[in-house]
Write a protein that holds these residues in place. Structure first.
Motif, mmCIF file in Angstrom:
data_model
loop_
_atom_site.group_PDB
_atom_site.id
_atom_site.type_symbol
_atom_site.label_atom_id
_atom_site.label_comp_id
_atom_site.label_asym_id
_atom_site.label_seq_id
_atom_site.Cartn_x
_atom_site.Cartn_y
_atom_site.Cartn_z
ATOM 1 N N ALA A 144 0.856 -1.196 0.000
ATOM 2 C CA ALA A 144 0.000 0.000 0.000
ATOM 3 C C ALA A 144 0.882 1.232 0.000
ATOM 4 O O ALA A 144 1.760 1.381 0.847
ATOM 5 N N ILE A 145 0.687 2.121 -0.954
ATOM 6 C CA ILE A 145 1.439 3.365 -1.031
ATOM 7 C C ILE A 145 0.445 4.510 -1.146
ATOM 8 O O ILE A 145 -0.323 4.588 -2.118
ATOM 9 N N GLY A 146 0.421 5.409 -0.128
ATOM 10 C CA GLY A 146 -0.468 6.564 -0.169
ATOM 11 C C GLY A 146 -1.932 6.202 -0.245
ATOM 12 O O GLY A 146 -2.720 6.921 -0.852
ATOM 13 N N GLY A 147 -2.320 5.098 0.354
ATOM 14 C CA GLY A 147 -3.705 4.676 0.354
ATOM 15 C C GLY A 147 -4.109 3.846 -0.835
ATOM 16 O O GLY A 147 -5.209 3.299 -0.869
ATOM 17 N N SER A 148 -3.248 3.731 -1.842
ATOM 18 C CA SER A 148 -3.543 2.915 -3.014
ATOM 19 C C SER A 148 -2.801 1.589 -2.919
ATOM 20 O O SER A 148 -1.651 1.542 -2.497
ATOM 21 N N ALA A 149 -3.461 0.529 -3.282
ATOM 22 C CA ALA A 149 -2.835 -0.793 -3.267
ATOM 23 C C ALA A 149 -2.002 -0.951 -4.527
ATOM 24 O O ALA A 149 -2.524 -1.269 -5.589
ATOM 25 N N VAL A 150 -0.692 -0.695 -4.409
ATOM 26 C CA VAL A 150 0.198 -0.841 -5.559
ATOM 27 C C VAL A 150 0.629 -2.298 -5.653
ATOM 28 O O VAL A 150 1.212 -2.842 -4.716
ATOM 29 N N LYS A 151 0.329 -2.905 -6.752
ATOM 30 C CA LYS A 151 0.640 -4.324 -6.932
ATOM 31 C C LYS A 151 1.581 -4.470 -8.115
ATOM 32 O O LYS A 151 1.143 -4.519 -9.268
ATOM 33 N N ASP A 152 2.871 -4.508 -7.807
ATOM 34 C CA ASP A 152 3.863 -4.662 -8.860
ATOM 35 C C ASP A 152 4.014 -6.128 -9.230
ATOM 36 O O ASP A 152 4.241 -6.971 -8.351
ATOM 37 N N CYS A 153 3.938 -6.419 -10.499
ATOM 38 C CA CYS A 153 4.361 -7.741 -10.953
ATOM 39 C C CYS A 153 5.884 -7.787 -10.992
ATOM 40 O O CYS A 153 6.559 -6.755 -10.999
ATOM 41 N N GLY A 154 6.430 -8.967 -11.005
ATOM 42 C CA GLY A 154 7.878 -9.114 -10.984
ATOM 43 C C GLY A 154 8.518 -8.795 -12.325
ATOM 44 O O GLY A 154 7.917 -8.943 -13.390
ATOM 45 N N GLY A 155 9.772 -8.345 -12.253
ATOM 46 C CA GLY A 155 10.563 -8.172 -13.457
ATOM 47 C C GLY A 155 11.180 -9.486 -13.887
ATOM 48 O O GLY A 155 11.385 -10.404 -13.081
ATOM 49 N N GLY A 156 11.474 -9.600 -15.162
ATOM 50 C CA GLY A 156 12.113 -10.805 -15.676
ATOM 51 C C GLY A 156 13.547 -10.935 -15.203
ATOM 52 O O GLY A 156 14.224 -9.942 -14.916
ATOM 53 N N GLY A 157 14.020 -12.167 -15.081
ATOM 54 C CA GLY A 157 15.411 -12.406 -14.710
ATOM 55 C C GLY A 157 16.360 -12.025 -15.835
ATOM 56 O O GLY A 157 15.986 -11.998 -17.007
ATOM 57 N N GLY A 158 17.602 -11.687 -15.457
ATOM 58 C CA GLY A 158 18.643 -11.360 -16.424
ATOM 59 C C GLY A 158 19.824 -12.296 -16.280
ATOM 60 O O GLY A 158 19.885 -13.109 -15.354
ATOM 61 N N LYS A 159 20.770 -12.176 -17.177
ATOM 62 C CA LYS A 159 21.969 -13.014 -17.120
ATOM 63 C C LYS A 159 22.745 -12.800 -15.831
ATOM 64 O O LYS A 159 23.271 -13.739 -15.246
ATOM 65 N N GLY A 160 22.815 -11.526 -15.366
ATOM 66 C CA GLY A 160 23.649 -11.227 -14.207
ATOM 67 C C GLY A 160 22.950 -11.259 -12.879
ATOM 68 O O GLY A 160 23.613 -11.328 -11.829
#
Length: 288
Positions: A144-160
């Protein structure tokens, strides 16, 4: 009888001339990068996994022999809407070594690729990477950020590195190859993961090495950079009717390297630091 002797003599002379021109067998190594996956769309806008990145073991090639080079394409980004699936990247290969395309998010299904796709809001469905080629996707988060439910999906993996909500970083271990062939991204990186989108998300960066950034509700995720194997950025939902699509994955690349002056042919040829490089940005043939 004499005509047969003449034929044999001419045949032998031709073989000697070809052998002199070709030289003896010589050793090569190859940097083989597969296509990155596309980003998913809307509130399930997980970032695409980077294409697998690996250097082949040294192999001795026979002069005047053709070797097939396969360069994988990037996967398609999902069109607007949470139920539309993104496309995985395609494999790249040379002389028996294959790098695996990045994996793409499909609803309620975790899959493996060169690097894995992001997951949906921390639900545990992030994709996995292939050992020696890449890393896992990020799980995402629900906060929850500033009263809004922020739902981040994950980023893709990288080589490093594995993904977080941003795309996982690629690798600059082959920066000398990148400099010699004018390829790579972010000063010689390859194989960055795509940034994760989701609900109320404004921006998550793609990984160094061609990973695309996420979008927001009105702007779609960015495409992975061509010929880096970067994953596509995920789309997002702004809480209204707008759900943006994901970016396409970046295509792969194959670079063949050997010591000394030019011996083979095929691709775009460059010389640097005592090595000759043959860069293939699309499938073709390397003649040793």
């Amino acid at each position: 009888m004499r005509s047969q002797e003449t034929y044999l003599n001419m045949s032998g002379m031709l073989q000697m001339l070809l052998g002199a021109k070709a030289g003896g067998p010589y050793a090569v190594t190859a940097l083989i990068i597969a296509g990155g996956a596309g980003g998913a769309a809307g509130l399930r806008g997980a970032g695409g996994g980077a294409g697998g990145v690996q250097e082949s073991a040294s192999a001795v090639l026979t002069p005047l022999t053709d070797y097939t080079v396969t360069v994988g394409s990037g996967g398609s980004g999902a069109s607007s809407g949470p139920s539309n699936n993104a496309g995985a990247g395609s494999n790249s290969s040379f002389n028996g070594t294959t790098s695996t395309g990045g994996s793409a998010y499909i609803w309620n299904n975790s899959s493996q690729g060169g690097s894995g796709h992001g997951g949906y809001n921390g639900t545990g469905d992030a994709g996995t990477g292939t050992s020696g080629q890449g890393n896992n996707g990020g799980p995402g988060r629900d906060t929850a950020i500033g009263g809004s439910a922020v739902k981040d999906c994950g980023g893709g993996g990288g080589k490093g590195a594995a993904g977080s909500v941003a795309g996982g970083a690629g690798s600059n271990s082959w920066s000398a190859w990148a400099t010699a062939t004018s390829s790579g991204a972010n000063s010689g990186y390859y194989g960055g993961g795509g940034g994760g989108g989701g609900e109320y998300v404004s921006y998550n960066a793609g990984g160094a090495g061609g990973g695309g950034a996420s979008g927001d509700g009105s702007v779609g995720g960015s495409a992975g950079t061509a010929n880096t194997g970067g994953g596509g950025g995920g789309g997002a939902w702004d809480g209204n009717l707008s759900q943006s699509g994901g970016g396409a994955g970046g295509s792969g690349i194959v670079i063949i390297r050997y010591a000394g002056g030019q011996k083979g042919s095929g691709g775009t040829v460059a010389s640097s630091g005592g090595y000759t490089y043959h860069k293939f940005t699309s499938s073709g043939t390397f003649t040793a």
